[in-house]
Design an enzyme around this catalytic site. Structure first.
Site, PDB file in Angstrom:
ATOM      1  N   LYS A 264       0.817  -1.214   0.000  1.00  0.00           N
ATOM      2  CA  LYS A 264       0.000   0.000   0.000  1.00  0.00           C
ATOM      3  C   LYS A 264       0.853   1.268   0.000  1.00  0.00           C
ATOM      4  O   LYS A 264       0.467   2.272  -0.591  1.00  0.00           O
ATOM      5  CB  LYS A 264      -0.975   0.010   1.182  1.00  0.00           C
ATOM      6  CG  LYS A 264      -2.063  -1.051   1.012  1.00  0.00           C
ATOM      7  CD  LYS A 264      -3.325  -0.749   1.770  1.00  0.00           C
ATOM      8  CE  LYS A 264      -4.406  -1.712   1.284  1.00  0.00           C
ATOM      9  NZ  LYS A 264      -5.637  -1.657   2.028  1.00  0.00           N
TER      10      LYS A 264
ATOM     11  N   LYS B 223      -5.280  -9.415  -6.825  1.00  0.00           N
ATOM     12  CA  LYS B 223      -6.466  -9.488  -5.968  1.00  0.00           C
ATOM     13  C   LYS B 223      -7.553  -8.506  -6.445  1.00  0.00           C
ATOM     14  O   LYS B 223      -7.229  -7.383  -6.828  1.00  0.00           O
ATOM     15  CB  LYS B 223      -6.018  -9.109  -4.545  1.00  0.00           C
ATOM     16  CG  LYS B 223      -7.037  -9.297  -3.475  1.00  0.00           C
ATOM     17  CD  LYS B 223      -6.451  -8.896  -2.120  1.00  0.00           C
ATOM     18  CE  LYS B 223      -6.658  -7.429  -1.834  1.00  0.00           C
ATOM     19  NZ  LYS B 223      -7.219  -7.101  -0.538  1.00  0.00           N
TER      20      LYS B 223
ATOM     21  N   LYS C 234     -10.744  -2.737  -3.971  1.00  0.00           N
ATOM     22  CA  LYS C 234     -11.528  -1.496  -4.060  1.00  0.00           C
ATOM     23  C   LYS C 234     -10.766  -0.419  -4.812  1.00  0.00           C
ATOM     24  O   LYS C 234     -11.362   0.436  -5.451  1.00  0.00           O
ATOM     25  CB  LYS C 234     -11.792  -0.951  -2.651  1.00  0.00           C
ATOM     26  CG  LYS C 234     -12.682  -1.779  -1.799  1.00  0.00           C
ATOM     27  CD  LYS C 234     -12.642  -1.206  -0.381  1.00  0.00           C
ATOM     28  CE  LYS C 234     -13.375  -2.087   0.594  1.00  0.00           C
ATOM     29  NZ  LYS C 234     -12.813  -1.989   1.948  1.00  0.00           N
TER      30      LYS C 234
END
Ligand code: AQP
Length: 346
Positions: free
Chosen positions: A115, A207, A210
């Site tokens: 991230k 994956k 969002k």
């Protein structure tokens, strides 16, 4: 390790675009667990602000995730449904755990590396500390089981490490103060089923997420039937028909993903799906998947839209849940403070 009362805790971040991965990997399983366990389901808004959130959007998304919980079948009379920021014990316990967790443990967390990306110096301290707050979320309730997607496995291991170190570091006062051999359970992750890791519809090695810039990479819970149909039909596949055995899905990530999604939506296994569709072309299989996804997700999306139109009702559910959650967390965190040696306010 003494026996702890069985309790389930899990959370979902209100960061927008709730998708099929969140539903199959987490929310659908939360619903099923209500039959077996006492459950707490949390909208983890303190986690959400570890990356920038527009304040108005955050408010909307907290209500939307709550609506998704209810629309999917979580019963707020039976399970505790609440948002993290309304229960101060999460942040309070996280600070104590900050002083238990080791830098070396956090340095190994792969989600932070993914991230934060290349601009690590500019990531928030909260993003780095995210797994410690997650440990506090779980252990404030001394939860024994946490249903999550596979991406959260490493964070659950850290939760167990923190619990173990706290139990060891304070073993003397834990026993003296009448808590026996251990204050915290070693929480079990519940990861499994055919959709523990739902992948992007555009790239079977990534994956479903969002934050993927392509909306075609995911099916959102609020997508209407046309959008679901378009996204499934455009989903990346290879040129071969479906195999008859699961071994034939190896090295075919996109086929494996669509079969896993079909299985999870239909409460079946990959084997069951291949028994029926082995040898089928993707065009036929995708048609059946569209029908199934629309039948299962359509009513949830419609109910979410109905619920978010009444924010007063959602806020009342959250307030009731927060009071019930705090009634469990407050004595646990007060006991932790006694164990650590703080002096209580008289
Ligand atoms: N693709 C997935 N497959 C299976 N389970 C998944 N989960 C998330 N993605 C998948 C599970 O959903 C629960 C809630 O996730 P979250 O909202 O707390 O955060 P996340 O894992 O960070 O979700 P995203 O979509 O991956 O967000 P971004 O794009 O911001 O990184 C968890 O139980 C999670 O395992």
């Amino acid at each position: 390790m003494p026996a702890f009362k069985e309790l389930v805790f899990s959370g979902v971040q209100p960061t927008g675009n709730l998708h099929l991965g969140n539903y199959l990997g987490a929310i659908k399983r939360f619903v099923a667990m209500q039959a077996q366990f006492e459950c707490l389901y949390c909208v983890v808004d303190l986690h959400a602000i570890t990356v920038w959130q527009d304040p108005g959007e955050l408010t909307r998304q907290i209500r939307e995730v709550t609506a998704a919980f209810l629309a999917a079948g979580i019963d707020p009379a039976r399970s505790v449904v609440f948002n993290q920021s309304q229960v101060p014990q999460h942040a309070e316990l996280a600070w104590i755990f900050n002083c238990v967790a080791r830098l070396g443990w956090l340095n190994r967390m792969t989600q932070f590396k993914e991230k934060a990306g290349k601009d690590r110096e500019n990531a928030s301290v909260g993003l780095y500390d995210y797994p410690v707050l997650m440990a506090a979320d779980i252990l404030a309730y001394r939860a024994t089981h946490v249903p999550v997607g596979e991406d959260q496995k490493q964070h659950l291991e850290l939760t167990r490490d923190i619990a173990q170190k706290f139990n060891n570091d304070f073993a003397g006062t834990i026993a003296e103060q009448g808590h026996g051999e251990a204050f915290f359970p070693l929480t079990e992750p519940l990861i499994g089923g055919p959709a523990a890791r739902v992948m992007s519809l555009r790239d079977g090695t990534k994956k479903m997420s969002k934050s993927d810039p392509s909306d075609y990479s995911r099916i959102n819970l609020t997508d209407d039937s046309d959008a679901i149909a378009q996204k499934v039909r455009k989903a990346k596949t290879d040129a071969e028909p479906l195999p008859s055995e699961t071994a034939g899905l190896e090295k075919r990530p996109e086929a494996d993903n669509l079969v896993g999604i079909f299985a999870a939506l239909n409460d079946a296994s990959r084997e069951d799906v291949l028994r029926e569709y082995g040898g089928a072309q993707f065009s036929a299989f995708k048609g059946a998947l569209v029908d199934l996804a629309v039948a299962k997700l359509g009513p949830i999306g419609a109910e979410m839209k109905r619920l978010v139109a009444d924010p007063g009702h959602i806020d009342a559910v959250l307030a009731d849940g927060a009071a019930r959650a705090e009634a469990i967390a407050a004595p646990n965190v007060a006991a932790v403070k006694d164990i650590v040696g703080f002096v209580r306010r008289r």
